[in-house]
Design an enzyme around this catalytic site. Structure first.
Site, mmCIF file in Angstrom:
data_model
loop_
_atom_site.group_PDB
_atom_site.id
_atom_site.type_symbol
_atom_site.label_atom_id
_atom_site.label_comp_id
_atom_site.label_asym_id
_atom_site.label_seq_id
_atom_site.Cartn_x
_atom_site.Cartn_y
_atom_site.Cartn_z
ATOM 1 N N ILE A 84 -43.176 38.350 1.740
ATOM 2 C CA ILE A 84 -42.901 38.430 3.175
ATOM 3 C C ILE A 84 -42.087 39.682 3.527
ATOM 4 O O ILE A 84 -42.137 40.156 4.664
ATOM 5 C CB ILE A 84 -42.180 37.141 3.634
ATOM 6 C CG1 ILE A 84 -42.376 36.881 5.106
ATOM 7 C CG2 ILE A 84 -40.706 37.176 3.271
ATOM 8 C CD1 ILE A 84 -41.924 35.487 5.528
ATOM 9 N N HIS A 127 -43.200 39.081 -9.725
ATOM 10 C CA HIS A 127 -43.505 40.065 -8.678
ATOM 11 C C HIS A 127 -44.441 41.120 -9.268
ATOM 12 O O HIS A 127 -44.150 41.668 -10.344
ATOM 13 C CB HIS A 127 -42.246 40.830 -8.252
ATOM 14 C CG HIS A 127 -41.161 40.014 -7.633
ATOM 15 N ND1 HIS A 127 -40.835 40.094 -6.297
ATOM 16 C CD2 HIS A 127 -40.286 39.117 -8.160
ATOM 17 C CE1 HIS A 127 -39.813 39.300 -6.027
ATOM 18 N NE2 HIS A 127 -39.456 38.685 -7.150
ATOM 19 N N HIS A 165 -41.152 32.859 -10.397
ATOM 20 C CA HIS A 165 -42.276 33.644 -9.869
ATOM 21 C C HIS A 165 -42.251 35.036 -10.466
ATOM 22 O O HIS A 165 -41.199 35.532 -10.870
ATOM 23 C CB HIS A 165 -42.223 33.717 -8.343
ATOM 24 C CG HIS A 165 -40.900 34.166 -7.816
ATOM 25 N ND1 HIS A 165 -39.810 33.326 -7.723
ATOM 26 C CD2 HIS A 165 -40.467 35.374 -7.405
ATOM 27 C CE1 HIS A 165 -38.770 33.992 -7.262
ATOM 28 N NE2 HIS A 165 -39.131 35.241 -7.063
ATOM 29 N N GLY A 221 -30.658 38.853 -9.406
ATOM 30 C CA GLY A 221 -31.256 39.109 -8.099
ATOM 31 C C GLY A 221 -32.219 38.032 -7.630
ATOM 32 O O GLY A 221 -32.914 38.209 -6.630
HETATM 33 P P1 5GP Z 1 -36.574 36.714 -5.940
HETATM 34 O O1 5GP Z 1 -35.501 37.527 -5.309
HETATM 35 O O2 5GP Z 1 -36.203 35.251 -5.994
HETATM 36 O O3 5GP Z 1 -37.068 37.234 -7.242
HETATM 37 O O4 5GP Z 1 -37.822 36.875 -4.982
HETATM 38 C C1 5GP Z 1 -38.072 36.073 -3.888
HETATM 39 C C2 5GP Z 1 -39.057 36.824 -3.055
HETATM 40 O O5 5GP Z 1 -39.678 35.905 -2.199
HETATM 41 C C3 5GP Z 1 -38.424 37.900 -2.161
HETATM 42 O O6 5GP Z 1 -39.022 39.157 -2.443
HETATM 43 C C4 5GP Z 1 -38.713 37.423 -0.745
HETATM 44 O O7 5GP Z 1 -39.023 38.479 0.126
HETATM 45 C C5 5GP Z 1 -39.896 36.484 -0.945
HETATM 46 N N1 5GP Z 1 -39.965 35.373 -0.004
HETATM 47 C C6 5GP Z 1 -38.933 34.558 0.355
HETATM 48 N N2 5GP Z 1 -39.372 33.614 1.214
HETATM 49 C C7 5GP Z 1 -40.701 33.847 1.380
HETATM 50 C C8 5GP Z 1 -41.708 33.196 2.170
HETATM 51 O O8 5GP Z 1 -41.479 32.228 2.878
HETATM 52 N N3 5GP Z 1 -42.973 33.713 2.093
HETATM 53 C C9 5GP Z 1 -43.273 34.802 1.305
HETATM 54 N N4 5GP Z 1 -44.552 35.204 1.311
HETATM 55 N N5 5GP Z 1 -42.344 35.433 0.562
HETATM 56 C C10 5GP Z 1 -41.078 34.961 0.601
#
Ligand code: 5GP
Length: 118
Positions: free
Chosen positions: A31, A101, A99, A92
């Site tokens: 997002i 990236h 998940h 982070g």
């Molecule tokens: P983390 O920081 O946990 O590795 O990554 C979480 C990622 O999920 C972030 O890059 C954030 O932008 C994305 N994200 C968080 N909420 C949502 C959502 O509701 N939909 C989508 N498509 N991405 C999300």
């Protein structure tokens, strides 16, 4: 275990466009993209962090990597992308449902890993 936004997305409770899905995982666009191509590979199984994965999850973890390669190829970035897993607040991580990236489409600078992508 606390549910997260990714649990709701993988269960279809929040409508999302799946770029790819199978019985084990879904792939969505981030997002808040940090690169021209930024997608997330999310297992349906809600493992909170990579360190919470167990030996029984080995096949699933391997599957996520294979899906990452396939999706990167399908998105036209198979020749250059970065695969990132943030683990824990110190790493982070903001959504506590494991998940991967895929980041691509801009030059990934040396030292960026130390700064984090988010
Ligand atoms: P983390 O920081 O946990 O590795 O990554 C979480 C990622 O999920 C972030 O890059 C954030 O932008 C994305 N994200 C968080 N909420 C949502 C959502 O509701 N939909 C989508 N498509 N991405 C999300």
């Amino acid at each position: 275990m606390t549910d997260t936004i990714f649990g709701k997305i993988t269960r279809g409770e929040i409508p999302s466009e799946f770029l790819y899905e199978d019985e084990q995982c879904v792939v969505i666009r981030d997002i808040q993209p940090q690169a021209p191509t930024h997608v997330l590979i999310i297992p349906r199984k809600p493992i909170p962090r990579l360190v919470d994965a167990e030996a029984d999850d080995a096949a699933l973890l391997g599957h996520l990597m294979l899906v990452a390669g396939r999706v990167a190829r399908d998105l036209g970035v198979g020749e250059g992308f970065r695969l990132v897993v943030n683990n824990g607040e110190g790493g982070g991580q903001t959504v506590f449902h494991l998940h991967l990236h895929i980041l691509a489409g801009r030059t990934m600078e040396e030292g960026e890993l130390a700064r984090g992508v988010n």
